[in-house]
Design a protein around this motif. Structure first.
Motif, PDB file in Angstrom:
ATOM      1  N   LEU A  81       0.830  -1.206   0.000  1.00  0.00           N
ATOM      2  CA  LEU A  81       0.000   0.000   0.000  1.00  0.00           C
ATOM      3  C   LEU A  81       0.866   1.257   0.000  1.00  0.00           C
ATOM      4  O   LEU A  81       0.567   2.244  -0.690  1.00  0.00           O
ATOM      5  N   THR A  82       1.938   1.236   0.768  1.00  0.00           N
ATOM      6  CA  THR A  82       2.842   2.390   0.802  1.00  0.00           C
ATOM      7  C   THR A  82       3.443   2.656  -0.571  1.00  0.00           C
ATOM      8  O   THR A  82       3.488   3.807  -1.042  1.00  0.00           O
ATOM      9  N   ALA A  83       3.893   1.607  -1.250  1.00  0.00           N
ATOM     10  CA  ALA A  83       4.498   1.766  -2.573  1.00  0.00           C
ATOM     11  C   ALA A  83       3.481   2.283  -3.589  1.00  0.00           C
ATOM     12  O   ALA A  83       3.805   3.139  -4.429  1.00  0.00           O
ATOM     13  N   VAL A  84       2.260   1.775  -3.528  1.00  0.00           N
ATOM     14  CA  VAL A  84       1.223   2.247  -4.449  1.00  0.00           C
ATOM     15  C   VAL A  84       0.908   3.715  -4.182  1.00  0.00           C
ATOM     16  O   VAL A  84       0.743   4.519  -5.109  1.00  0.00           O
ATOM     17  N   ALA A  85       0.828   4.097  -2.917  1.00  0.00           N
ATOM     18  CA  ALA A  85       0.551   5.490  -2.571  1.00  0.00           C
ATOM     19  C   ALA A  85       1.655   6.424  -3.047  1.00  0.00           C
ATOM     20  O   ALA A  85       1.393   7.583  -3.401  1.00  0.00           O
ATOM     21  N   ARG A  86       2.900   5.933  -3.083  1.00  0.00           N
ATOM     22  CA  ARG A  86       4.035   6.767  -3.492  1.00  0.00           C
ATOM     23  C   ARG A  86       4.295   6.733  -4.988  1.00  0.00           C
ATOM     24  O   ARG A  86       5.190   7.408  -5.495  1.00  0.00           O
ATOM     25  N   ALA A  87       3.524   5.960  -5.723  1.00  0.00           N
ATOM     26  CA  ALA A  87       3.733   5.855  -7.169  1.00  0.00           C
ATOM     27  C   ALA A  87       3.494   7.198  -7.848  1.00  0.00           C
ATOM     28  O   ALA A  87       2.724   8.035  -7.367  1.00  0.00           O
ATOM     29  N   THR A 122      -5.400  -1.398  -3.100  1.00  0.00           N
ATOM     30  CA  THR A 122      -6.214  -2.616  -3.080  1.00  0.00           C
ATOM     31  C   THR A 122      -5.684  -3.569  -2.023  1.00  0.00           C
ATOM     32  O   THR A 122      -4.477  -3.780  -1.914  1.00  0.00           O
ATOM     33  N   VAL A 123      -6.613  -4.136  -1.262  1.00  0.00           N
ATOM     34  CA  VAL A 123      -6.306  -5.267  -0.394  1.00  0.00           C
ATOM     35  C   VAL A 123      -7.119  -6.438  -0.930  1.00  0.00           C
ATOM     36  O   VAL A 123      -8.331  -6.521  -0.711  1.00  0.00           O
ATOM     37  N   THR A 124      -6.453  -7.313  -1.693  1.00  0.00           N
ATOM     38  CA  THR A 124      -7.130  -8.477  -2.264  1.00  0.00           C
ATOM     39  C   THR A 124      -7.045  -9.629  -1.268  1.00  0.00           C
ATOM     40  O   THR A 124      -5.968  -9.922  -0.730  1.00  0.00           O
ATOM     41  N   LEU A 125      -8.173 -10.300  -1.036  1.00  0.00           N
ATOM     42  CA  LEU A 125      -8.237 -11.350  -0.033  1.00  0.00           C
ATOM     43  C   LEU A 125      -7.805 -12.697  -0.595  1.00  0.00           C
ATOM     44  O   LEU A 125      -7.803 -12.909  -1.803  1.00  0.00           O
ATOM     45  N   TYR A 177      -0.925   8.723   3.423  1.00  0.00           N
ATOM     46  CA  TYR A 177      -0.761   9.439   2.155  1.00  0.00           C
ATOM     47  C   TYR A 177      -2.096   9.927   1.588  1.00  0.00           C
ATOM     48  O   TYR A 177      -2.132  10.482   0.485  1.00  0.00           O
ATOM     49  N   GLY A 178      -3.180   9.700   2.301  1.00  0.00           N
ATOM     50  CA  GLY A 178      -4.479  10.121   1.800  1.00  0.00           C
ATOM     51  C   GLY A 178      -4.975   9.301   0.629  1.00  0.00           C
ATOM     52  O   GLY A 178      -5.800   9.777  -0.172  1.00  0.00           O
ATOM     53  N   MET A 179      -4.497   8.062   0.494  1.00  0.00           N
ATOM     54  CA  MET A 179      -4.903   7.211  -0.616  1.00  0.00           C
ATOM     55  C   MET A 179      -6.096   6.352  -0.208  1.00  0.00           C
ATOM     56  O   MET A 179      -6.074   5.693   0.822  1.00  0.00           O
ATOM     57  N   PRO A 180      -7.146   6.312  -1.029  1.00  0.00           N
ATOM     58  CA  PRO A 180      -8.292   5.448  -0.704  1.00  0.00           C
ATOM     59  C   PRO A 180      -7.943   3.986  -0.941  1.00  0.00           C
ATOM     60  O   PRO A 180      -7.073   3.657  -1.745  1.00  0.00           O
ATOM     61  N   VAL A 181      -8.632   3.099  -0.233  1.00  0.00           N
ATOM     62  CA  VAL A 181      -8.369   1.665  -0.336  1.00  0.00           C
ATOM     63  C   VAL A 181      -9.678   0.921  -0.538  1.00  0.00           C
ATOM     64  O   VAL A 181     -10.693   1.223   0.098  1.00  0.00           O
ATOM     65  N   GLN A 182      -9.631  -0.076  -1.416  1.00  0.00           N
ATOM     66  CA  GLN A 182     -10.770  -0.958  -1.655  1.00  0.00           C
ATOM     67  C   GLN A 182     -10.358  -2.385  -1.323  1.00  0.00           C
ATOM     68  O   GLN A 182      -9.266  -2.821  -1.688  1.00  0.00           O
ATOM     69  N   VAL A 183     -11.230  -3.114  -0.637  1.00  0.00           N
ATOM     70  CA  VAL A 183     -11.015  -4.540  -0.397  1.00  0.00           C
ATOM     71  C   VAL A 183     -11.691  -5.324  -1.512  1.00  0.00           C
ATOM     72  O   VAL A 183     -12.866  -5.116  -1.823  1.00  0.00           O
ATOM     73  N   ARG A 184     -10.938  -6.231  -2.140  1.00  0.00           N
ATOM     74  CA  ARG A 184     -11.440  -7.056  -3.234  1.00  0.00           C
ATOM     75  C   ARG A 184     -11.369  -8.510  -2.779  1.00  0.00           C
ATOM     76  O   ARG A 184     -10.403  -8.925  -2.169  1.00  0.00           O
ATOM     77  N   HIS A 185     -12.413  -9.297  -3.121  1.00  0.00           N
ATOM     78  CA  HIS A 185     -12.429 -10.640  -2.523  1.00  0.00           C
ATOM     79  C   HIS A 185     -12.821 -11.756  -3.478  1.00  0.00           C
ATOM     80  O   HIS A 185     -12.059 -12.679  -3.690  1.00  0.00           O
ATOM     81  N   GLY A 186     -13.986 -11.778  -4.081  1.00  0.00           N
ATOM     82  CA  GLY A 186     -14.368 -12.885  -4.952  1.00  0.00           C
ATOM     83  C   GLY A 186     -15.262 -13.901  -4.282  1.00  0.00           C
ATOM     84  O   GLY A 186     -15.282 -15.066  -4.693  1.00  0.00           O
ATOM     85  N   SER A 187     -16.039 -13.486  -3.274  1.00  0.00           N
ATOM     86  CA  SER A 187     -16.833 -14.431  -2.503  1.00  0.00           C
ATOM     87  C   SER A 187     -18.304 -14.373  -2.896  1.00  0.00           C
ATOM     88  O   SER A 187     -18.901 -13.302  -2.968  1.00  0.00           O
ATOM     89  N   ALA A 188     -18.898 -15.558  -3.093  1.00  0.00           N
ATOM     90  CA  ALA A 188     -20.333 -15.637  -3.372  1.00  0.00           C
ATOM     91  C   ALA A 188     -21.155 -15.474  -2.102  1.00  0.00           C
ATOM     92  O   ALA A 188     -22.309 -15.042  -2.161  1.00  0.00           O
ATOM     93  N   LEU A 189     -20.584 -15.832  -0.957  1.00  0.00           N
ATOM     94  CA  LEU A 189     -21.260 -15.741   0.342  1.00  0.00           C
ATOM     95  C   LEU A 189     -20.359 -14.931   1.278  1.00  0.00           C
ATOM     96  O   LEU A 189     -19.645 -15.483   2.114  1.00  0.00           O
ATOM     97  N   PRO A 190     -20.363 -13.607   1.153  1.00  0.00           N
ATOM     98  CA  PRO A 190     -19.308 -12.804   1.788  1.00  0.00           C
ATOM     99  C   PRO A 190     -19.659 -12.208   3.147  1.00  0.00           C
ATOM    100  O   PRO A 190     -19.069 -11.193   3.550  1.00  0.00           O
ATOM    101  N   GLU A 191     -20.565 -12.788   3.901  1.00  0.00           N
ATOM    102  CA  GLU A 191     -21.019 -12.130   5.122  1.00  0.00           C
ATOM    103  C   GLU A 191     -19.911 -11.966   6.158  1.00  0.00           C
ATOM    104  O   GLU A 191     -19.830 -10.925   6.827  1.00  0.00           O
TER     105      GLU A 191
END
Length: 430
Positions: free
Chosen positions: A37-43, A50-53, A98-112
């Motif tokens: 995340l730090t490297a992406v923010a400094r790009a 992204t935080v992919t599960l 760094y003020g960078m937004p983050v999205q969690v990405r997962h791929g789950s059909a039952l994501p509760e």
């Protein structure tokens, strides 16, 4: 219109005329995830993190994720349910610095369980959908996925209790990633957006994946924007484009050429975000440095591409997508019920998708012009256009492999000879 940090950052970049570029990055080790995340923010780009599960978390096998963490086994993503809340907040603090937004990405059909973890940590952006994360990636009954996603959407709105507006992205514009004519991709992402709205979401993004023909893709993006304006006008929304999701070029030059084409398409098509892939995709999981290099390449290409000044040819994508959407809405006022019934009756049918709830009668193919068309439409309200290149013979296994490799082969053959190993990308200078 209310916006959380993720949607607000994308809107601000769009107002500045900047494309947000975002990797598909996930690591099981919290220190590695924080470093990513730090490297992406400094790009040198306008980025979203992204935080992919990991796969265990996606299928709800939390015990396996915990065992992997305990014995040091590598994971192919971040196990957000298994890690303590404090650890995840420490990881996310790298982006917040760094003020960078983050999205969690997962791929789950039952994501509760995943959504419960998002609520505990305060993450305001994630993605998926009841169709797009069920039929292509699971054997879960579609009805169960629809019910689970309805509960997750309702739960996610509880972020408003702490003053945060949640953002949810439909993955419906990707589905299997290839050999699916654009009208179905456009229809499913809009329908998932309508499903999200029905269950309380007010901030959404709608997706589309780069396919085989740039001109056809531009038309598809124009159709998607029009349908969003017509059917979801009261929502805070934007379009996200995915770099080609199918078989990827094996050469660095071919892969960068394809990524550059996606960046130009994003600008011309009015997308606010681009999901980026790296030249390592055909060989292995990319490193942090390779992800950053790809983000910067996409940003440079996008910055050099002027916005489109003319309209696109109308070959019927909008009308076909609208017909598919209306076929679902005609089956009931509840969008989730309509989706289940539509797949039961074959009114929606994903080509080459083997899920038991998919009719499996539709087939797509690549025409001589490089466009995606229907070879068979099954019971969907779409037309097989003989003028598109003639209905091909029934797809053989060899023919399917050739079609799946169409984009990779085209870009690899167009690339100049590689200087070094095909999968290598120069390290980013600092």
């Amino acid at each position: 219109m209310p916006r959380g940090p993720f949607a607000a950052a994308v809107a601000a970049a769009r107002a500045r005329g900047e494309l947000v570029v975002q990797p598909r990055m996930g690591f099981g080790d919290p220190a590695a995830m924080r470093a990513g995340l730090t490297a992406v923010a400094r790009a040198r780009a306008t980025t979203a993190g992204t935080v992919t599960l990991d796969s265990y978390t996606r299928v709800g096998d939390q015990a396996a994720a915990v065992r992997a963490l305990a014995d040091g086994s590598p994971l192919n993503g971040y196990p957000i349910v298994a890690h303590p809340v404090e650890v995840t907040r420490w990881v996310l603090a790298a982006a917040q610095r760094y003020g960078m937004p983050v999205q969690v990405r997962h791929g789950s059909a039952l994501p509760e369980e995943i959504f419960a973890a998002l609520l505990r940590t305060g993450v305001d952006a994630t993605e998926g959908g009841p169709v797009s994360y069920c039929l292509p990636y699971s054997r879960v009954p579609l009805r169960d996925a629809v019910d689970s996603w309805a509960r997750c959407c309702a739960a996610y709105t509880r972020l408003r209790d702490v003053g945060v507006e949640p953002h949810l992205e439909s993955f419906g514009g990707c589905l299997l990633g290839q050999l699916c004519p654009p009208s179905l991709l456009v229809a499913v992402t809009v329908l998932e957006g309508m499903f999200f709205r029905q269950h309380g979401l007010r901030s959404v993004s709608l997706s589309y994946a780069q396919q085989t023909c740039p001109e056809q893709d531009e038309e598809a993006l124009a159709a998607l924007r029009r349908l969003v304006d017509e059917l979801l006008p009261e929502l805070d929304s934007h379009i996200v484009l995915y770099t080609y999701m199918g078989v990827y070029p094996r050469t660095s030059e071919g892969a960068l050429g394809l990524l550059g084409a996606a960046a130009r398409l994003a600008v011309r098509g009015g997308a606010a975000r681009l999901i980026v892939k790296t030249p390592a995709e055909a060989h292995r999981i990319p490193t942090i440095e390779e992800n950053v290099a790809a983000l910067e390449h996409a940003a440079r290409v996008a910055a050099a591409e002027p916005p489109a000044t003319t309209g696109v040819e109308d070959t019927g994508i909008y009308a076909e997508a609208r017909a598919l959407i209306e076929a679902v809405l005609d089956l009931g006022s509840d969008v989730g019920v309509g989706l289940v019934r539509a797949f039961e009756r074959g009114h929606l049918d994903i080509p080459y998708c083997l899920h038991p709830d998919n009719a499996g009668q539709a087939r797509g193919y690549i025409t001589a012009r490089g466009r995606l068309a229907w070879a068979r439409a099954g019971r969907m309200p779409v037309r097989v256009d003989r003028a598109a290149g003639g209905r091909p013979a029934e797809m053989t296994s060899d023919g399917l492999l050739t079609a799946l490799s169409y984009v990779a082969t085209r870009y690899d053959q167009a690339a100049p000879p590689a200087v070094g190993p095909a999968e290598s990308v120069p390290a980013l200078p600092r």
